[in-house]
Structures are given as structure tokens and as C-alpha cells.
Design an enzyme around this catalytic site. Structure first.
Site, mmCIF file in Angstrom:
data_model
loop_
_atom_site.group_PDB
_atom_site.id
_atom_site.type_symbol
_atom_site.label_atom_id
_atom_site.label_comp_id
_atom_site.label_asym_id
_atom_site.label_seq_id
_atom_site.Cartn_x
_atom_site.Cartn_y
_atom_site.Cartn_z
ATOM 1 N N ARG A 76 0.819 -1.212 0.000
ATOM 2 C CA ARG A 76 0.000 0.000 0.000
ATOM 3 C C ARG A 76 0.855 1.266 0.000
ATOM 4 O O ARG A 76 0.330 2.370 -0.100
ATOM 5 C CB ARG A 76 -0.893 0.059 1.249
ATOM 6 C CG ARG A 76 -1.941 -1.003 1.328
ATOM 7 C CD ARG A 76 -2.669 -0.919 2.666
ATOM 8 N NE ARG A 76 -3.835 -0.081 2.630
ATOM 9 C CZ ARG A 76 -5.084 -0.519 2.454
ATOM 10 N NH1 ARG A 76 -5.325 -1.803 2.316
ATOM 11 N NH2 ARG A 76 -6.091 0.308 2.436
ATOM 12 N N TYR A 87 0.694 4.336 -2.425
ATOM 13 C CA TYR A 87 -0.385 5.301 -2.190
ATOM 14 C C TYR A 87 -0.140 6.079 -0.895
ATOM 15 O O TYR A 87 -0.150 7.310 -0.886
ATOM 16 C CB TYR A 87 -1.709 4.537 -2.128
ATOM 17 C CG TYR A 87 -2.942 5.413 -2.059
ATOM 18 C CD1 TYR A 87 -3.379 6.127 -3.180
ATOM 19 C CD2 TYR A 87 -3.683 5.516 -0.886
ATOM 20 C CE1 TYR A 87 -4.518 6.922 -3.119
ATOM 21 C CE2 TYR A 87 -4.818 6.309 -0.818
ATOM 22 C CZ TYR A 87 -5.240 7.004 -1.943
ATOM 23 O OH TYR A 87 -6.364 7.792 -1.871
ATOM 24 N N GLY A 89 3.109 8.009 -1.167
ATOM 25 C CA GLY A 89 2.914 8.997 -2.236
ATOM 26 C C GLY A 89 2.107 10.179 -1.728
ATOM 27 O O GLY A 89 2.466 11.343 -1.928
ATOM 28 N N VAL A 103 -14.890 -1.700 -0.913
ATOM 29 C CA VAL A 103 -15.835 -2.564 -0.217
ATOM 30 C C VAL A 103 -17.294 -2.221 -0.530
ATOM 31 O O VAL A 103 -18.098 -3.134 -0.784
ATOM 32 C CB VAL A 103 -15.542 -2.588 1.306
ATOM 33 C CG1 VAL A 103 -15.816 -1.261 1.996
ATOM 34 C CG2 VAL A 103 -16.299 -3.703 1.985
ATOM 35 N N VAL A 104 -17.650 -0.945 -0.539
ATOM 36 C CA VAL A 104 -19.069 -0.607 -0.755
ATOM 37 C C VAL A 104 -19.484 -1.003 -2.175
ATOM 38 O O VAL A 104 -20.530 -1.641 -2.384
ATOM 39 C CB VAL A 104 -19.333 0.900 -0.508
ATOM 40 C CG1 VAL A 104 -20.776 1.245 -0.844
ATOM 41 C CG2 VAL A 104 -19.027 1.277 0.938
ATOM 42 N N ASN A 149 -18.025 -3.215 -4.162
ATOM 43 C CA ASN A 149 -18.035 -4.681 -4.303
ATOM 44 C C ASN A 149 -19.317 -5.284 -3.742
ATOM 45 O O ASN A 149 -19.991 -6.073 -4.418
ATOM 46 C CB ASN A 149 -16.856 -5.298 -3.541
ATOM 47 C CG ASN A 149 -15.604 -5.391 -4.396
ATOM 48 O OD1 ASN A 149 -15.553 -4.856 -5.497
ATOM 49 N ND2 ASN A 149 -14.584 -6.062 -3.883
ATOM 50 N N PRO A 158 -5.579 -1.903 7.051
ATOM 51 C CA PRO A 158 -5.726 -1.313 8.387
ATOM 52 C C PRO A 158 -6.854 -1.956 9.202
ATOM 53 O O PRO A 158 -7.918 -2.257 8.672
ATOM 54 C CB PRO A 158 -6.025 0.156 8.094
ATOM 55 C CG PRO A 158 -5.429 0.403 6.749
ATOM 56 C CD PRO A 158 -5.631 -0.877 5.994
HETATM 57 N N1 UDP Z 1 -13.072 -5.418 1.914
HETATM 58 C C1 UDP Z 1 -13.841 -6.550 2.043
HETATM 59 N N2 UDP Z 1 -14.423 -7.064 0.928
HETATM 60 C C2 UDP Z 1 -14.297 -6.505 -0.307
HETATM 61 C C3 UDP Z 1 -13.512 -5.336 -0.438
HETATM 62 C C4 UDP Z 1 -12.895 -4.828 0.691
HETATM 63 O O1 UDP Z 1 -14.006 -7.110 3.147
HETATM 64 O O2 UDP Z 1 -14.885 -7.018 -1.276
HETATM 65 C C5 UDP Z 1 -12.465 -4.828 3.120
HETATM 66 C C6 UDP Z 1 -10.983 -4.509 3.011
HETATM 67 O O3 UDP Z 1 -10.202 -5.639 3.369
HETATM 68 C C7 UDP Z 1 -10.853 -3.368 4.015
HETATM 69 C C8 UDP Z 1 -12.205 -2.665 3.941
HETATM 70 O O4 UDP Z 1 -13.106 -3.586 3.359
HETATM 71 O O5 UDP Z 1 -10.673 -3.873 5.304
HETATM 72 C C9 UDP Z 1 -12.176 -1.406 3.113
HETATM 73 O O6 UDP Z 1 -11.566 -1.708 1.893
HETATM 74 P P1 UDP Z 1 -11.549 -0.688 0.677
HETATM 75 O O7 UDP Z 1 -10.776 -1.318 -0.417
HETATM 76 O O8 UDP Z 1 -12.929 -0.231 0.383
HETATM 77 O O9 UDP Z 1 -10.810 0.609 1.222
HETATM 78 P P2 UDP Z 1 -9.561 0.879 2.179
HETATM 79 O O10 UDP Z 1 -10.165 1.524 3.372
HETATM 80 O O11 UDP Z 1 -8.903 -0.413 2.559
HETATM 81 O O12 UDP Z 1 -8.676 1.739 1.385
#
Ligand code: UDP
Length: 317
Positions: free
Chosen positions: A143, A146, A149, A188-189, A191, A275
Site C-alpha cells: 500500500r 499510495y 505517495g 468494499v461498498v 463490491n 488497516p
Molecule cells: N473489503 C472486504 N471485501 C471486499 C472489499 C474490501 O471485506 O470485497 C475490506 C478490506 O479488506 C478493508 C475494507 O473492506 O478492510 C475497506 O476496503 P476498501 O478497499 O474499500 O478501502 P480501504 O479503506 O482499505 O482503502
């Protein structure tokens, strides 16, 4: 005003462009469309006040007309996008992009706002995160392109402020969702909603007990515009986000309850350096910008689900 939005065809950038056009400004939208798409700004393309330039901000750009403000939003922001093959490009976008835009701000004597991130706190050992917390970032992890960066971009902003007298603003954006999110963005949202609408099980990474705090995009755009137009001596960094914290498993259960109660959760491997917890302390934004989010998760998810239904189209629940 004439305002530049880099990353203007992306999720946040396109919502910002719409807001600025509605407020009667002239907008120059700069994007290389790596993760953004013109689809997100299609209703703006006919506006005389909207001008799109396809450009990668890792290279300098000259704008002849006088520019008043620059919002620097260009960067892949989903872990799926910035990891792997796009990692070097992500660091370049953050670092060279910041330098190029700061130089442009200098030339035009424009105010420039940097879209920084809660990722500057890494795996936080202070909870909720306050702006004074310096973070806990793995500098060599997947990570870090990002996280580091964006940290370097903040550093550049403050050096241009101190050395060059540039008017800067820095916001640290926490997890945000809403219209113009790409259903395949990998976050996550998006997905969960895409999976549920397609009748697929929802993928929870790890045990799902890690937390995030989700802000609806309209609330976020409001505070970004307030920050840009705040008094000159308030430069940030300021946390912006919604402090209501949820586990990602709870989020999956809420999405299931809204779309199709027969769907199940499937557990997948937790990505490296993901995290464990994240929640903004927004006292500074409340005090200085007189702002707090108005749209809570229940309402924001309903709006996002109806947007995804039209965007994904047919064959959905
Ligand atoms: N996550 C999950 N399922 C998914 C995508 C993400 O459980 O299909 C989890 C991911 O491991 C993290 C959290 O959701 O703990 C948020 O992930 P995201 O990629 O949205 O953003 P981040 O806060 O990690 O940049």
C-alpha cells in the site's frame, strides 16, 4: 472563477465538477481516464463552462487562461487499482502530479487543494485518528505507493507553502461512497452492492472485524468546497469523513438486508497491511468549517444502490 479539477472524471472529481458547474464556475477537468471515465461527466460535456483535457499530471501542463483555484484529485484510490502493476504510476501521480500542479498554482497565483487521505495514518495506533497523529505506515509494503505517495504530496504542499508562499489547503479524506463509484472499483461498498445486485455472495476479507467509517459523497463534496473557500490562514490538514464506524462484516449484513436476504457472506484472505480500524476525529472540520455529515449510512446506501441499479443495468435483483 475558473477552476481546475485534476482527476475530474473519477469518482470524487466528477462529483466535484458537477457541484462547481452548478455553482456557475468555469471548470477545467484534467484526467488521463486511467480509472476515471467520461461517462461520469457526460451531462457536463455540453456545458460551455466545462472543458475536458485528457492529460496525465505526471507531466507538466500549461493553462493559458487565468486559473483561480486547483483541486488536485488525480490518483488511483482503490487498493485494487494502486497495487500491483499501477504502483509506480501511483507514486508518480502523487509526487510528480503534486509538483506539476503546485507549479501551476504558483504561476497563476491560485489556491490549491490537495486530496490527501486517511491512509497517511497507515495502521493507526491512535483511535479515532486526529490530525496531529503522525501515522504508522509500512514504507515498503504493497500500500505504500499510495500511503507514502500521498504523504510526500502533503510534504510538498507544505514546502511550497513555506518556501514559495503558495495558498494551500490539505484535506485527509476517509472512506467515501456514492454516485459515480465504479461498480468494478474493487472497494468494499462498490463490491458488496455489485455482488448483491448480481445475486452473488458478498466477499468479506479476513474475519470482517476490521472497521471503516463511510461518508456519503455529497457530504464530502460540501466540506471540500468549504475548505477551498475557507480563510487563507486555515491550510489544514483537516480530516473529512463520517465518524460512524462499522465493521466490514456489519456493512455486508446491511447490504444483504437491503438487497436480498438470501445472500451469504464468503470469507476471503485479508490483503496485506489492511488497516484494522479507521475512524476520523472531525472536531477540527466542525470547528473551522462548521460542517458535519448529514447523510448516514442507511440513506446513503439506498441512494448508492439505486445508482448502481441503473449503472449495472439488466440482470440484476
Ligand atoms: N473489503 C472486504 N471485501 C471486499 C472489499 C474490501 O471485506 O470485497 C475490506 C478490506 O479488506 C478493508 C475494507 O473492506 O478492510 C475497506 O476496503 P476498501 O478497499 O474499500 O478501502 P480501504 O479503506 O482499505 O482503502
Amino acid at each position: 472563477m475558473r477552476i481546475i479539477v485534476t482527476g475530474g472524471t473519477g469518482f470524487l472529481g466528477s462529483n466535484l465538477c458537477k457541484r462547481l458547474i452548478n455553482d456557475n464556475h468555469k471548470v477545467i477537468c484534467i484526467d488521463n481516464n486511467y480509472t476515471g471515465t467520461l461517462e461520469n461527466v457526460k451531462e457536463l460535456l455540453n456545458s460551455q463552462n466545462f472543458h475536458f483535457i485528457e492529460h496525465d499530471i505526471t507531466n507538466p501542463i500549461d493553462i493559458k487562461e487565468k486559473v483561480d483555484q486547483i483541486y488536485n484529485f488525480a490518483c488511483p484510490a482503490s487498493p485494487v487499482h494502486y497495487q500491483g502493476k499501477a504502483a509506480i504510476m501511483t507514486t508518480k501521480t502523487c509526487v510528480f502530479g503534486a509538483i506539476n500542479m503546485l507549479e501551476l498554482a504558483k504561476k497563476h497565483n491560485a489556491v490549491i487543494l490537495q486530496a490527501s487521505t486517511s491512509e497517511v495514518y497507515g495502521e493507526p495506533q491512535v483511535h479515532p485518528q486526529v490530525e496531529s497523529y503522525r501515522g504508522n505506515v509500512n514504507p515498503i509494503g504493497i500500500r505504500s505507493c499510495y500511503d507514502e505517495g500521498k504523504r510526500c504530496a502533503e510534504s510538498l504542499f507544505f514546502d511550497y507553502y513555506r518556501e514559495e508562499g503558495i495558498d494551500i489547503k490539505v484535506v485527509r479524506i476517509f472512506n467515501t461512497y456514492g454516485t459515480n463509484m465504479d461498480p468494478n472499483d474493487g472497494r468494499v461498498v462498490s463490491n458488496y452492492i455489485s455482488q448483491a445486485l448480481m445475486g452473488e455472495d458478498l466477499t468479506v476479507y479476513g474475519n470482517g472485524l476490521q472497521t471503516r467509517s463511510f461518508c456519503y459523497v455529497d457530504d464530502l463534496i460540501e466540506v471540500i468546497v468549504r475548505m477551498m473557500n475557507s480563510p487563507k490562514d486555515f491550510v489544514g490538514p483537516v480530516n473529512i469523513g463520517n465518524p460512524h464506524e462499522f465493521t466490514v462484516k456489519e456493512l455486508a449484513q446491511i447490504v444483504i438486508s437491503k438487497i436480498d436476504k438470501s445472500l451469504k457472506i464468503v470469507y476471503k484472505e485479508l490483503p496485506l497491511d489492511d488497516p484494522t480500524q479507521r475512524k476520523p476525529d472531525i472536531s477540527l472540520a466542525k470547528a473551522k468549517l462548521k460542517w458535519e455529515p448529514k447523510i448516514q449510512l442507511d440513506e446513503g446506501l439506498d441512494k448508492t444502490i439505486s445508482y448502481f441499479r441503473t449503472r449495472i443495468g439488466k440482470n440484476i435483483k
